[in-house]
Motif scaffolding. Sequence first.
Motif, PDB file in Angstrom:
ATOM      1  N   GLY A 179      12.359  19.552  15.685  1.00  0.00           N
ATOM      2  CA  GLY A 179      13.331  20.604  14.836  1.00  0.00           C
ATOM      3  C   GLY A 179      13.178  20.637  13.060  1.00  0.00           C
ATOM      4  O   GLY A 179      13.957  21.230  12.886  1.00  0.00           O
ATOM      5  N   MET A 180      12.395  19.747  12.822  1.00  0.00           N
ATOM      6  CA  MET A 180      12.235  19.645  11.346  1.00  0.00           C
ATOM      7  C   MET A 180      11.620  21.268  10.893  1.00  0.00           C
ATOM      8  O   MET A 180      10.946  21.787  11.759  1.00  0.00           O
ATOM      9  N   LEU A 181      12.107  21.479   9.437  1.00  0.00           N
ATOM     10  CA  LEU A 181      12.022  22.639   9.213  1.00  0.00           C
ATOM     11  C   LEU A 181      11.235  22.995   8.243  1.00  0.00           C
ATOM     12  O   LEU A 181      10.551  24.184   7.935  1.00  0.00           O
ATOM     13  N   THR A 182      10.764  21.960   7.397  1.00  0.00           N
ATOM     14  CA  THR A 182       9.622  22.133   6.351  1.00  0.00           C
ATOM     15  C   THR A 182       8.264  21.427   6.856  1.00  0.00           C
ATOM     16  O   THR A 182       8.523  20.460   7.824  1.00  0.00           O
ATOM     17  N   GLU A 183       7.454  21.725   6.006  1.00  0.00           N
ATOM     18  CA  GLU A 183       5.885  21.168   6.760  1.00  0.00           C
ATOM     19  C   GLU A 183       5.956  19.765   6.500  1.00  0.00           C
ATOM     20  O   GLU A 183       5.418  18.765   7.287  1.00  0.00           O
ATOM     21  N   LYS A 184       6.423  19.327   5.207  1.00  0.00           N
ATOM     22  CA  LYS A 184       6.247  17.931   4.994  1.00  0.00           C
ATOM     23  C   LYS A 184       7.397  17.094   5.896  1.00  0.00           C
ATOM     24  O   LYS A 184       6.922  16.037   6.477  1.00  0.00           O
ATOM     25  N   GLY A 185       8.528  17.590   6.175  1.00  0.00           N
ATOM     26  CA  GLY A 185       9.438  17.100   6.965  1.00  0.00           C
ATOM     27  C   GLY A 185       8.739  16.986   8.485  1.00  0.00           C
ATOM     28  O   GLY A 185       8.746  15.708   9.183  1.00  0.00           O
ATOM     29  N   LYS A 186       8.172  17.908   9.004  1.00  0.00           N
ATOM     30  CA  LYS A 186       7.307  17.803  10.388  1.00  0.00           C
ATOM     31  C   LYS A 186       6.256  16.363  10.099  1.00  0.00           C
ATOM     32  O   LYS A 186       6.142  15.827  11.064  1.00  0.00           O
ATOM     33  N   GLU A 187       5.643  16.633   8.999  1.00  0.00           N
ATOM     34  CA  GLU A 187       4.591  15.534   8.861  1.00  0.00           C
ATOM     35  C   GLU A 187       5.134  13.973   8.896  1.00  0.00           C
ATOM     36  O   GLU A 187       4.874  13.096   9.588  1.00  0.00           O
ATOM     37  N   LEU A 188       6.146  13.870   8.113  1.00  0.00           N
ATOM     38  CA  LEU A 188       6.878  12.587   8.141  1.00  0.00           C
ATOM     39  C   LEU A 188       7.660  12.218   9.319  1.00  0.00           C
ATOM     40  O   LEU A 188       7.700  11.062   9.769  1.00  0.00           O
ATOM     41  N   ALA A 189       7.743  13.105  10.209  1.00  0.00           N
ATOM     42  CA  ALA A 189       8.589  12.806  11.460  1.00  0.00           C
ATOM     43  C   ALA A 189       7.634  12.257  12.345  1.00  0.00           C
ATOM     44  O   ALA A 189       8.226  11.520  13.410  1.00  0.00           O
ATOM     45  N   GLN A 190       6.561  12.374  12.449  1.00  0.00           N
ATOM     46  CA  GLN A 190       5.507  12.188  13.450  1.00  0.00           C
ATOM     47  C   GLN A 190       5.508  10.897  13.893  1.00  0.00           C
ATOM     48  O   GLN A 190       5.736  10.505  14.939  1.00  0.00           O
ATOM     49  N   GLU A 191       5.326  10.111  12.791  1.00  0.00           N
ATOM     50  CA  GLU A 191       4.868   8.376  12.848  1.00  0.00           C
ATOM     51  C   GLU A 191       6.364   7.906  13.250  1.00  0.00           C
ATOM     52  O   GLU A 191       6.379   7.083  14.089  1.00  0.00           O
ATOM     53  N   ARG A 192       7.529   8.504  12.762  1.00  0.00           N
ATOM     54  CA  ARG A 192       8.861   7.856  12.968  1.00  0.00           C
ATOM     55  C   ARG A 192       9.298   8.155  14.608  1.00  0.00           C
ATOM     56  O   ARG A 192       9.631   7.239  15.316  1.00  0.00           O
ATOM     57  N   HIS A 193       8.764   9.338  14.798  1.00  0.00           N
ATOM     58  CA  HIS A 193       8.899   9.447  16.302  1.00  0.00           C
ATOM     59  C   HIS A 193       8.487   8.718  17.515  1.00  0.00           C
ATOM     60  O   HIS A 193       8.899   8.105  18.260  1.00  0.00           O
ATOM     61  N   ALA A 194       7.028   8.636  16.898  1.00  0.00           N
ATOM     62  CA  ALA A 194       6.200   7.688  17.687  1.00  0.00           C
ATOM     63  C   ALA A 194       6.831   6.188  17.825  1.00  0.00           C
ATOM     64  O   ALA A 194       6.549   5.459  18.762  1.00  0.00           O
ATOM     65  N   PHE A 195       7.164   5.695  16.613  1.00  0.00           N
ATOM     66  CA  PHE A 195       7.747   4.453  16.670  1.00  0.00           C
ATOM     67  C   PHE A 195       8.986   4.400  17.684  1.00  0.00           C
ATOM     68  O   PHE A 195       8.969   3.197  18.460  1.00  0.00           O
ATOM     69  N   MET A 196       9.873   5.368  17.764  1.00  0.00           N
ATOM     70  CA  MET A 196      11.077   5.267  18.617  1.00  0.00           C
ATOM     71  C   MET A 196      10.446   5.297  19.936  1.00  0.00           C
ATOM     72  O   MET A 196      11.060   4.238  20.818  1.00  0.00           O
ATOM     73  N   GLU A 197       9.493   5.982  20.370  1.00  0.00           N
ATOM     74  CA  GLU A 197       8.999   5.912  21.647  1.00  0.00           C
ATOM     75  C   GLU A 197       8.627   4.419  22.028  1.00  0.00           C
ATOM     76  O   GLU A 197       8.563   4.092  23.183  1.00  0.00           O
ATOM     77  N   SER A 198       7.584   3.994  21.338  1.00  0.00           N
ATOM     78  CA  SER A 198       7.147   2.707  21.514  1.00  0.00           C
ATOM     79  C   SER A 198       8.247   1.582  21.504  1.00  0.00           C
ATOM     80  O   SER A 198       8.176   0.646  22.415  1.00  0.00           O
ATOM     81  N   PHE A 199       9.295   1.576  20.754  1.00  0.00           N
ATOM     82  CA  PHE A 199      10.545   0.755  20.945  1.00  0.00           C
ATOM     83  C   PHE A 199      11.075   0.771  22.096  1.00  0.00           C
ATOM     84  O   PHE A 199      11.373  -0.052  22.906  1.00  0.00           O
ATOM     85  N   LEU A 200      11.335   1.958  22.630  1.00  0.00           N
ATOM     86  CA  LEU A 200      12.061   2.231  23.879  1.00  0.00           C
ATOM     87  C   LEU A 200      11.174   1.745  24.943  1.00  0.00           C
ATOM     88  O   LEU A 200      11.560   1.223  26.043  1.00  0.00           O
ATOM     89  N   GLN A 201       9.887   1.847  24.916  1.00  0.00           N
ATOM     90  CA  GLN A 201       8.923   1.484  25.869  1.00  0.00           C
ATOM     91  C   GLN A 201       9.005   0.177  26.076  1.00  0.00           C
ATOM     92  O   GLN A 201       9.152  -0.548  26.984  1.00  0.00           O
ATOM     93  N   ASN A 202       9.047  -0.831  24.784  1.00  0.00           N
ATOM     94  CA  ASN A 202       8.844  -2.058  24.882  1.00  0.00           C
ATOM     95  C   ASN A 202      10.489  -2.801  25.123  1.00  0.00           C
ATOM     96  O   ASN A 202      10.708  -3.611  26.050  1.00  0.00           O
ATOM     97  N   LEU A 203      11.480  -1.930  25.006  1.00  0.00           N
ATOM     98  CA  LEU A 203      13.052  -2.250  25.618  1.00  0.00           C
ATOM     99  C   LEU A 203      13.012  -2.159  27.004  1.00  0.00           C
ATOM    100  O   LEU A 203      13.570  -2.959  27.806  1.00  0.00           O
ATOM    101  N   ARG A 204      12.402  -1.294  27.529  1.00  0.00           N
ATOM    102  CA  ARG A 204      12.422  -1.211  29.084  1.00  0.00           C
ATOM    103  C   ARG A 204      11.548  -2.324  29.855  1.00  0.00           C
ATOM    104  O   ARG A 204      12.045  -2.742  30.699  1.00  0.00           O
ATOM    105  N   LYS A 205      10.469  -2.785  28.991  1.00  0.00           N
ATOM    106  CA  LYS A 205       9.732  -4.063  29.586  1.00  0.00           C
ATOM    107  C   LYS A 205      10.708  -5.086  29.428  1.00  0.00           C
ATOM    108  O   LYS A 205      10.713  -5.995  30.370  1.00  0.00           O
ATOM    109  N   GLU A 206      11.306  -5.417  28.405  1.00  0.00           N
ATOM    110  CA  GLU A 206      12.003  -6.620  28.063  1.00  0.00           C
ATOM    111  C   GLU A 206      13.169  -6.548  29.092  1.00  0.00           C
ATOM    112  O   GLU A 206      13.614  -7.688  29.408  1.00  0.00           O
ATOM    113  N   THR A 207      14.030  -5.526  29.194  1.00  0.00           N
ATOM    114  CA  THR A 207      15.099  -5.598  30.182  1.00  0.00           C
ATOM    115  C   THR A 207      14.669  -5.170  31.375  1.00  0.00           C
ATOM    116  O   THR A 207      15.699  -5.753  32.287  1.00  0.00           O
TER     117      THR A 207
END
Length: 211
Positions: A179-207
């Motif tokens: 839902g980012m509205l600016t091109e820079k916002g979209k660019e910066l959000a990509q890596e952060r979103h991927a990090f959250m996905e990775s975190f949740l994947q690890n959390l599922r493994k650990e729990t």
Amino acid sequence: MNTIEKCERLVKEVYKHFDASHDFQHIERVRKNALEILESCEHAEQEIVELAVLLHDVSDPKYANDNEKSEENRIIDLLHLPDDKVSHIKEVIRSISFNGGNEVEPKTIEAKIVRDADRLDAIGAVGIARTFAYGGAKGRKLYDSRETPRANMSVEEYRSTETASVTHFYEKLLLLAEGMLTEKGKELAQERHAFMESFLQNLRKETGETI
């Protein structure tokens, strides 16, 4: 002391009473994000952007006392701004909140910049830290595999139901990058979103939970 410096001094007194998820460090990070996005946006007014960033959480419903005058209005009154600037700043602030998907459509480039900047601080490593800081302050569970993430919520439903912190990822945080509205916002959000996905994947493994 210029207007931004005066505003900063006033809002610091408010944010020092909030928990770590919405303290002045949050404001500093959002301002950094906003100024980075601003560099790629023509015709945006930096003063409006900075004042809106500084003020955007002072009357957050999660912390506001309904019996007192809005902190936002009180501080704006002390800044003695022209009416057109006041209207613009308030329009930007109204455009920021997610509210369970019940969003106000941003009308100006300043509103798009500040909304993206605030949402960038809700995702990635910092977003994860803030989610658990807020959940801890409210006494919420870390996760609950029995909970089903909600969709199509009213504002009241979004704010009144206390779900586990991990459930909040599925109800809000994982929806923000798209839902980012600016091109820079979209660019910066990509890596952060991927990090959250990775975190949740690890959390599922650990729990061993399907969270």
